[in-house]
Design a protein around this motif. Structure first.
Motif, PDB file in Angstrom:
ATOM      1  N   ARG A  67       0.791  -1.058  -0.033  1.00 36.68           N
ATOM      2  CA  ARG A  67      -0.040  -0.037   0.047  1.00 36.68           C
ATOM      3  C   ARG A  67       0.714   1.124   0.135  1.00 36.68           C
ATOM      4  O   ARG A  67       0.327   2.271  -0.632  1.00 36.68           O
ATOM      5  N   ALA A  68       1.910   1.217   0.856  1.00 36.23           N
ATOM      6  CA  ALA A  68       2.748   2.476   0.694  1.00 36.23           C
ATOM      7  C   ALA A  68       3.428   2.606  -0.501  1.00 36.23           C
ATOM      8  O   ALA A  68       3.460   3.877  -1.032  1.00 36.23           O
ATOM      9  N   GLN A  69       3.834   1.726  -1.288  1.00 38.33           N
ATOM     10  CA  GLN A  69       4.537   1.592  -2.709  1.00 38.33           C
ATOM     11  C   GLN A  69       3.274   2.478  -3.599  1.00 38.33           C
ATOM     12  O   GLN A  69       3.615   3.416  -4.322  1.00 38.33           O
ATOM     13  N   ARG A  70       2.095   1.929  -3.455  1.00 39.02           N
ATOM     14  CA  ARG A  70       1.104   2.525  -4.236  1.00 39.02           C
ATOM     15  C   ARG A  70       0.885   3.981  -4.106  1.00 39.02           C
ATOM     16  O   ARG A  70       0.312   4.728  -4.820  1.00 39.02           O
ATOM     17  N   ASP A  71       0.594   4.241  -2.667  1.00 38.28           N
ATOM     18  CA  ASP A  71       0.185   5.811  -2.033  1.00 38.28           C
ATOM     19  C   ASP A  71       1.493   6.499  -1.891  1.00 38.28           C
ATOM     20  O   ASP A  71       1.451   7.604  -1.396  1.00 38.28           O
ATOM     21  N   LYS A  72       2.823   6.118  -2.131  1.00 31.94           N
ATOM     22  CA  LYS A  72       3.732   6.789  -1.915  1.00 31.94           C
ATOM     23  C   LYS A  72       4.077   7.257  -0.668  1.00 31.94           C
ATOM     24  O   LYS A  72       4.380   8.350  -0.288  1.00 31.94           O
ATOM     25  N   ARG A  73       4.069   6.206   0.245  1.00 33.27           N
ATOM     26  CA  ARG A  73       4.171   6.762   1.910  1.00 33.27           C
ATOM     27  C   ARG A  73       5.374   5.828   2.238  1.00 33.27           C
ATOM     28  O   ARG A  73       5.858   5.379   1.607  1.00 33.27           O
ATOM     29  N   ASP A 395      -2.187  14.651 -11.916  1.00 34.64           N
ATOM     30  CA  ASP A 395      -1.691  13.886 -10.765  1.00 34.64           C
ATOM     31  C   ASP A 395      -2.593  12.441 -10.632  1.00 34.64           C
ATOM     32  O   ASP A 395      -3.848  12.666 -10.560  1.00 34.64           O
ATOM     33  N   PRO A 396      -2.057  11.349 -10.139  1.00 40.49           N
ATOM     34  CA  PRO A 396      -2.772  10.194  -9.953  1.00 40.49           C
ATOM     35  C   PRO A 396      -3.666  10.072  -8.677  1.00 40.49           C
ATOM     36  O   PRO A 396      -4.580   9.462  -8.614  1.00 40.49           O
ATOM     37  N   VAL A 397      -3.594  11.217  -7.780  1.00 40.35           N
ATOM     38  CA  VAL A 397      -4.515  11.177  -6.764  1.00 40.35           C
ATOM     39  C   VAL A 397      -5.840  11.464  -7.175  1.00 40.35           C
ATOM     40  O   VAL A 397      -6.694  11.007  -6.547  1.00 40.35           O
ATOM     41  N   PHE A 398      -6.019  12.277  -8.245  1.00 40.23           N
ATOM     42  CA  PHE A 398      -7.237  12.478  -9.054  1.00 40.23           C
ATOM     43  C   PHE A 398      -7.953  10.910  -9.722  1.00 40.23           C
ATOM     44  O   PHE A 398      -9.194  11.317 -10.021  1.00 40.23           O
ATOM     45  N   ILE A 399      -7.188  10.410 -10.046  1.00 44.43           N
ATOM     46  CA  ILE A 399      -7.727   9.384 -10.984  1.00 44.43           C
ATOM     47  C   ILE A 399      -7.833   7.946 -10.183  1.00 44.43           C
ATOM     48  O   ILE A 399      -8.536   7.174 -10.491  1.00 44.43           O
ATOM     49  N   ARG A 400      -7.437   7.940  -9.030  1.00 43.15           N
ATOM     50  CA  ARG A 400      -7.334   6.760  -8.276  1.00 43.15           C
ATOM     51  C   ARG A 400      -8.708   6.265  -7.766  1.00 43.15           C
ATOM     52  O   ARG A 400      -9.005   4.964  -7.777  1.00 43.15           O
ATOM     53  N   GLY A 430      -1.385   7.217 -13.628  1.00 45.21           N
ATOM     54  CA  GLY A 430      -1.592   6.185 -12.470  1.00 45.21           C
ATOM     55  C   GLY A 430      -2.746   5.501 -12.961  1.00 45.21           C
ATOM     56  O   GLY A 430      -3.627   5.232 -11.919  1.00 45.21           O
ATOM     57  N   VAL A 431      -3.262   5.406 -14.046  1.00 48.01           N
ATOM     58  CA  VAL A 431      -4.417   4.444 -14.483  1.00 48.01           C
ATOM     59  C   VAL A 431      -4.070   3.035 -14.081  1.00 48.01           C
ATOM     60  O   VAL A 431      -3.037   2.361 -14.761  1.00 48.01           O
ATOM     61  N   GLU A 432      -5.140   2.330 -13.366  1.00 47.63           N
ATOM     62  CA  GLU A 432      -4.603   0.952 -13.017  1.00 47.63           C
ATOM     63  C   GLU A 432      -5.779  -0.034 -13.537  1.00 47.63           C
ATOM     64  O   GLU A 432      -5.746  -1.168 -13.425  1.00 47.63           O
ATOM     65  N   VAL A 433      -7.082   0.621 -13.938  1.00 47.18           N
ATOM     66  CA  VAL A 433      -8.106  -0.249 -14.359  1.00 47.18           C
ATOM     67  C   VAL A 433      -8.590   0.053 -15.482  1.00 47.18           C
ATOM     68  O   VAL A 433      -8.768   1.295 -15.986  1.00 47.18           O
TER      69      VAL A 433
END
Length: 469
Positions: A67-73, A395-400, A430-433
């Motif tokens: 999850r940290a890798q996905r969310d850059k945490r 930014d991917p945060v808006f696409i997640r 950040g397109v995942e699906v």
């Protein structure tokens, strides 16, 4: 008669001493029994505490790291060694020592956050996972609270009170390891150094602690450059109008001998922080331009390649001149439009005048300019009127959370409308699906990038994909 009285007195004293010994032994037995009753009562009271064993703990750690890798945490792993565990075990037995461990675990749970995980590592060691961190300070703050609690509040065992001292070793994902076993190993190394420092001490892991490395991070990065440990992967970008791969983004990976393949998010922030991004960034630019020349020699001359520029690179007084030298070295000066240089929106706002001047000089060489992480800045959009920008990358945060989030959908539509009005290319990242890709296409985005489009791959694989189109 005197002798007989003396004998009777001595006999009486002996009986009194024997009675005292029996009374003392009885009291000790009663105390032990009371302690055991308290022990069983406390163990039953603490039995609801979830303390994970090694396998479950590692499984939870892997999930938190993913999850940290996905969310850059970041994720922190803390290892605790307790004193006087062995003294308690020797004096009161294993059951009382186990109670000590669980009582300390209860304190950890009380101080920890809801998503943290407590685990039992060894006979006198506990460990804690702190996921979803912005930075390392949270782990240090937690360690300080725990050592202060141990120092000022004793633990009760039967009719006794015991002050506990703790040594704490901390390792951070992704800076100290991207593998669960390596991260635990580095936390153990940090714990050993904490023990050397003295009671109630806390230590972060550092490369200097590793006997295998024995080097500073700067030394390790210099070794990586000299020994060819850095490699460039290229993330494909898809044209949403015709579905073809129209561009790639160059990303630097580190093939660490100690930790394996590390993605950019796992070491680039530290490079930036220490100022090492300048030599590594120069290597990346040279490597990418050489690769573009190779692709063009093999007929792949329509592929756009993007590179992210850091703040330190932009602020180099001679960066534009150095960049032009690289273009000329590989024969790209006349066709520089195949390169797109990316800067973050936050970087633009730090020093707009300087950044704008450098970007204008680069633009005059023929390269394209893109703004990444668009929409996350805390500034007005006035700068778009003055900068010669070609691309906005959402930014991917808006696409997640697409296509379900109405708020994110509204923001993206506004960015697309803005880009279209200014004649800019808009790229969703950040397109995942598939549903996210379809939504972006319908919203008017020009291009898309992310794991669903394709993960970053080596240049030969990119060439094979393009040949098959």
């Amino acid at each position: 008669m005197g002798d007989r009285m003396l004998q009777e007195k001595q006999q009486l004293q002996g009986e009194i001493l024997a009675a005292k010994r029996q009374l003392s032994e009885l009291r000790q037995e009663l105390c032990v029994a009371s302690t055991q009753r308290d022990l069983q009562k406390n163990i039953r009271h603490l039995s609801h505490l979830p303390i994970f064993d090694r396998s479950l703990f590692v499984e939870r750690l892997i999930q938190d790291m993913s999850r940290a890798q996905r969310d850059k945490r970041m994720v922190a792993v803390l290892r605790f060694s307790l004193e006087p565990y062995r003294q308690i075990q020797d004096e009161y037995g294993h059951s009382m020592a186990a109670l000590l461990l669980r009582t300390v675990a209860e304190r950890l749970k009380l101080q920890a956050r809801a998503g943290d995980t407590v685990g039992h590592l060894g006979e006198n060691e506990l460990r804690l996972i702190m996921p979803d961190l912005d930075n390392a300070q949270a782990a240090a703050d937690f360690s300080a609270r725990m050592t202060d609690s141990f120092a000022h509040t004793p633990l009760k065992f039967g009719d006794r009170e015991v002050f506990v001292q703790a040594y704490i070793g901390i390792a951070l994902y992704p800076l100290d390891g991207v593998n669960a076993d390596i991260l635990l190993q580095h936390a153990e190394i940090a714990l050993c150094h904490a023990k050397e420092e003295g009671l109630c001490s806390m230590q972060y892991y550092s490369v200097r602690m590793s006997d295998a490395a024995g080097l500073t991070f700067e030394d390790v990065m210099q070794r990586a450059l000299e020994c060819g440990e850095f490699v460039v992967h290229y993330a494909p970008v898809r044209d949403l109008a015709d579905g073809r791969i129209c561009a790639v983004e160059a990303l630097i990976y580190w093939q660490s001998p100690e930790q394996g393949m590390l993605s950019p998010s796992q070491f680039m922030p530290q490079l930036e922080k220490l100022g090492l991004i300048v030599p590594v960034g120069a290597w990346l630019l040279d490597t990418v331009c050489r690769q573009i020349a190779l692709w063009q020699n093999n007929g792949l001359d329509s592929l756009t390649v993007s590179i992210h520029l850091s703040a330190l690179q932009i602020r180099q007084s001679d960066f534009a001149s150095l960049f032009q030298t690289v273009l000329q070295r590989y024969g790209l000066a006349r066709n520089a439009a195949v390169l797109e240089l990316h800067v973050s929106e936050s970087l633009l706002m730090q020093d707009l005048d300087t950044t704008a001047g450098v970007l204008q000089a680069l633009k005059e060489m023929g390269v394209q300019i893109g703004i990444v992480d668009f929409g996350t800045g805390h500034s007005c959009l006035n700068y778009l009127k003055y900068l010669s920008v070609d691309t906005l990358k959402i930014d991917p945060v808006f696409i997640r959370n697409l296509p379900h989030s109405r708020e994110d959908a509204a923001i993206i539509k506004a960015i697309v409308t803005l880009g279209q009005g200014l004649g800019l290319k808009v790229v969703g990242t950040g397109v995942e699906v598939a549903a996210q890709l379809a939504w972006l296409r319908d919203a008017g985005c020009h291009e898309a990038q992310g794991d669903f489009v394709g993960p970053p791959i080596l240049p030969d694989a990119i060439a094979e994909i393009l040949k098959c189109v």
